[in-house]
Structure formats: C-alpha cells, structure tokens
Enzyme design. Structure first.
Site, PDB file in Angstrom:
ATOM      1  N   ARG A   1     106.012  26.619 -86.144  1.00 50.17           N
ATOM      2  CA  ARG A   1     104.762  27.391 -86.211  1.00 50.17           C
ATOM      3  C   ARG A   1     104.271  27.800 -84.823  1.00 50.17           C
ATOM      4  O   ARG A   1     104.297  27.010 -83.891  1.00 50.17           O
ATOM      5  CB  ARG A   1     103.691  26.554 -86.912  1.00 50.17           C
ATOM      6  CG  ARG A   1     102.328  27.217 -86.964  1.00 50.17           C
ATOM      7  CD  ARG A   1     101.466  26.618 -88.018  1.00 50.17           C
ATOM      8  NE  ARG A   1     100.880  25.348 -87.620  1.00 50.17           N
ATOM      9  CZ  ARG A   1      99.960  24.717 -88.352  1.00 50.17           C
ATOM     10  NH1 ARG A   1      99.555  25.216 -89.496  1.00 50.17           N
ATOM     11  NH2 ARG A   1      99.453  23.573 -87.937  1.00 50.17           N
TER      12      ARG A   1
ATOM     13  N   LYS B   1      97.525  26.304 -96.054  1.00 50.56           N
ATOM     14  CA  LYS B   1      96.087  26.422 -96.280  1.00 50.56           C
ATOM     15  C   LYS B   1      95.483  27.600 -95.497  1.00 50.56           C
ATOM     16  O   LYS B   1      94.667  28.329 -96.023  1.00 50.56           O
ATOM     17  CB  LYS B   1      95.363  25.127 -95.866  1.00 50.56           C
ATOM     18  CG  LYS B   1      95.781  23.908 -96.664  1.00 50.56           C
ATOM     19  CD  LYS B   1      94.898  22.717 -96.358  1.00 50.56           C
ATOM     20  CE  LYS B   1      95.036  22.191 -94.936  1.00 50.56           C
ATOM     21  NZ  LYS B   1      96.359  21.605 -94.602  1.00 50.56           N
TER      22      LYS B   1
ATOM     23  N   ARG C   1     100.767  24.723 -81.205  1.00 53.29           N
ATOM     24  CA  ARG C   1      99.662  23.771 -81.166  1.00 53.29           C
ATOM     25  C   ARG C   1     100.171  22.451 -80.627  1.00 53.29           C
ATOM     26  O   ARG C   1     101.246  22.003 -80.990  1.00 53.29           O
ATOM     27  CB  ARG C   1      99.089  23.577 -82.575  1.00 53.29           C
ATOM     28  CG  ARG C   1      98.007  24.573 -82.914  1.00 53.29           C
ATOM     29  CD  ARG C   1      97.611  24.516 -84.358  1.00 53.29           C
ATOM     30  NE  ARG C   1      97.277  23.196 -84.858  1.00 53.29           N
ATOM     31  CZ  ARG C   1      96.709  22.976 -86.054  1.00 53.29           C
ATOM     32  NH1 ARG C   1      96.420  24.000 -86.835  1.00 53.29           N
ATOM     33  NH2 ARG C   1      96.451  21.755 -86.460  1.00 53.29           N
TER      34      ARG C   1
HETATM   35  P1  AMP Z   1      93.620  21.245 -88.888  1.00 54.67           P
HETATM   36  O1  AMP Z   1      93.583  22.553 -88.184  1.00 54.67           O
HETATM   37  O2  AMP Z   1      92.874  21.260 -90.209  1.00 54.67           O
HETATM   38  O3  AMP Z   1      95.025  20.689 -89.021  1.00 54.67           O
HETATM   39  O4  AMP Z   1      92.811  20.206 -87.983  1.00 54.67           O
HETATM   40  C1  AMP Z   1      93.248  19.898 -86.682  1.00 54.67           C
HETATM   41  C2  AMP Z   1      92.717  18.548 -86.253  1.00 54.67           C
HETATM   42  O5  AMP Z   1      91.269  18.576 -86.228  1.00 54.67           O
HETATM   43  C3  AMP Z   1      93.054  17.386 -87.169  1.00 54.67           C
HETATM   44  O6  AMP Z   1      94.351  16.869 -86.928  1.00 54.67           O
HETATM   45  C4  AMP Z   1      91.954  16.394 -86.798  1.00 54.67           C
HETATM   46  O7  AMP Z   1      92.216  15.813 -85.551  1.00 54.67           O
HETATM   47  C5  AMP Z   1      90.739  17.309 -86.604  1.00 54.67           C
HETATM   48  N1  AMP Z   1      89.999  17.479 -87.871  1.00 54.67           N
HETATM   49  C6  AMP Z   1      89.820  18.634 -88.571  1.00 54.67           C
HETATM   50  N2  AMP Z   1      89.105  18.416 -89.684  1.00 54.67           N
HETATM   51  C7  AMP Z   1      88.823  17.088 -89.696  1.00 54.67           C
HETATM   52  C8  AMP Z   1      88.133  16.228 -90.601  1.00 54.67           C
HETATM   53  N3  AMP Z   1      87.585  16.689 -91.741  1.00 54.67           N
HETATM   54  N4  AMP Z   1      88.060  14.904 -90.290  1.00 54.67           N
HETATM   55  C9  AMP Z   1      88.591  14.418 -89.158  1.00 54.67           C
HETATM   56  N5  AMP Z   1      89.273  15.154 -88.275  1.00 54.67           N
HETATM   57  C10 AMP Z   1      89.388  16.484 -88.527  1.00 54.67           C
END
Ligand code: AMP
Length: 214
Positions: free
Chosen positions: A124, A13, A157
């Site tokens: 990653r 993404k 991460r």
């Molecule tokens: P990502 O970078 O999209 O993988 O997001 C990293 C982390 O941020 C996720 O594992 C969640 O803990 C939190 N997070 C991001 N977007 C959301 C969302 N829409 N709802 C809940 N938690 C979120």
C-alpha cells in the site's frame, strides 16, 4: 444514517468509505486520518499520538473518545471509520448515543483473510497530501510515486512497514474482533464477506445500505 465501518487493517475500509461519502453524501470520519492530520500539524495531540501510531499501538480510549465526541456532535449523519476499535470503545460509544437519545443505523463489517491483508498492506502507498490510496501491484498511480489527484508524493505509512504490520494485525484480532459480537447481538452487524474484488464489495455494500436506510 449513523454508520460504523469496521474490519481488519487493509480490508478496504478507506476505499468503501470514499464510495459511501461520495454516493450517499455521508461525512466520513476516520480517527486514523484525524490523528495523522494532527501529526502533520505537529499539535500536542499529534506529537503524543505519533509515538504510539508509528509502532502500531492504540491511542488511549479517553483521547479517541474526546476526538469523536467533538467531531460528531454537530452531525446528523456520519460514517465512523476506525472507531470504535475495541469492546471498551463500543461500550463508551453506546453510552454516548444513549445519553443523546441517538440510535446507530448499522455497522458494516469488511471481512478479509490474513494472507490477503498482509499482501495488500505491504504494497500500500498513500498520498502524503490527500490520503488517496494506491497499491504497488494492483492500483499503480499513472506517474510513479505521484498522486493522480493532487500530484503530491506517495509514501508508505510507517505502520504498514513489515516490523509493525504483524503487530497491528495481532492487536486487531485481540482487541477489535471481539467487538463484532457486541454489534452482532444487537442485530446491527452487516458483514461483507472476504475474497471479493472492490466492485463486488461495493455491490454488497449498496445492497446493505439500501436495506438499512429504509
Ligand atoms: P487507521 O488509519 O484506522 O489504521 O489508524 C491508524 C492508527 O491510529 C491505529 O493503528 C491506532 O494507532 C490509531 N487509532 C485510530 N483509531 C483509533 C481508535 N479508535 N483507538 C485507538 N487508536 C486508534
């Protein structure tokens, strides 16, 4: 265009969003990036979110919805990455759009197999400064552990570490995948199939975007 990009962690993404941002000049809003930025700045929200994110848990809906509302309120076009992430968030978002008489253009769904995701996420690396994405095997930086763009150090991460990886994937299949049908039923879901290279994914993405922007 008002777009959502969705799919399991590690499906690409972030990479596809960068293409869309650069080629179609659409602002990219990643809720994950916004939260990580808050964590870096040690704001109240950041301190709260860190305890959840580091362990692979979701941040509560009301917190996320507030962030999204504030961020998109002044934008005519955007690419939402990481939101909505569950059926309940999709329903809240639909109400938000209806209230403002706005329509969603489409939802890009990047599909990928679990084995591929695990391999990709465990390798990653991300830049600690500009969030550029690298891979220990398939996209190495020119200089070890250093970002090609801004020369800051690369890190893994916390939530990509093996102890949290499986949990994030489980949460994805339990909470995010059911949301796909919500958009499928509304004829808004455009799937990019699994097993493609980045350039193949991008070609499919271009076909979809050219089709839906008409
Ligand atoms: P990502 O970078 O999209 O993988 O997001 C990293 C982390 O941020 C996720 O594992 C969640 O803990 C939190 N997070 C991001 N977007 C959301 C969302 N829409 N709802 C809940 N938690 C979120």
């Amino acid at each position: 265009m008002k777009l959502i990009i969705t799919g399991p962690p590690g499906a690409g993404k972030g990479t596809m969003s960068t293409f869309i941002k650069n080629e179609y000049k659409i602002p990219h809003l990643s809720t994950g990036d916004i939260l990580r930025d808050e964590i870096k700045k040690e704001t109240e929200l950041g301190v709260f979110a860190k305890t959840l994110i580091d362990k692979g848990n979701f941040v509560p809906d009301d917190t996320i919805v507030k962030i999204v509302e504030k961020t998109i309120s002044s934008l005519d076009s955007y690419l939402l990455d990481g939101f909505p992430r569950s059926l309940s968030q999709a329903e809240i978002f639909e109400k938000m759009l209806l209230l403002n008489q706005l329509e969603l253009t489409g939802v890009i769904y990047l599909n990928e197999k679990k084995e591929t995701l695990i391999k990709r996420l465990s390798n990653r690396l991300v830049c600690s400064n500009c969030s550029a994405i690298y891979n220990k095997e398939t996209k190495k930086p020119l200089k070890a552990n250093t970002c090609d763009n801004c020369e800051h150090s690369l890190v893994q991460r916390e939530d990509d570490k093996p102890e949290f990886l499986e949990k994030r994937l489980d949460i994805y299949y339990a909470k995010t995948e059911p949301m796909l049908n919500f958009y499928r039923k509304r004829n808004l879901l455009y799937e990019i199939e699994s097993g493609l290279s980045i350039s193949e994914q991008y070609s499919q993405l271009q076909i979809i975007l050219e089709m839906i922007r008409k």
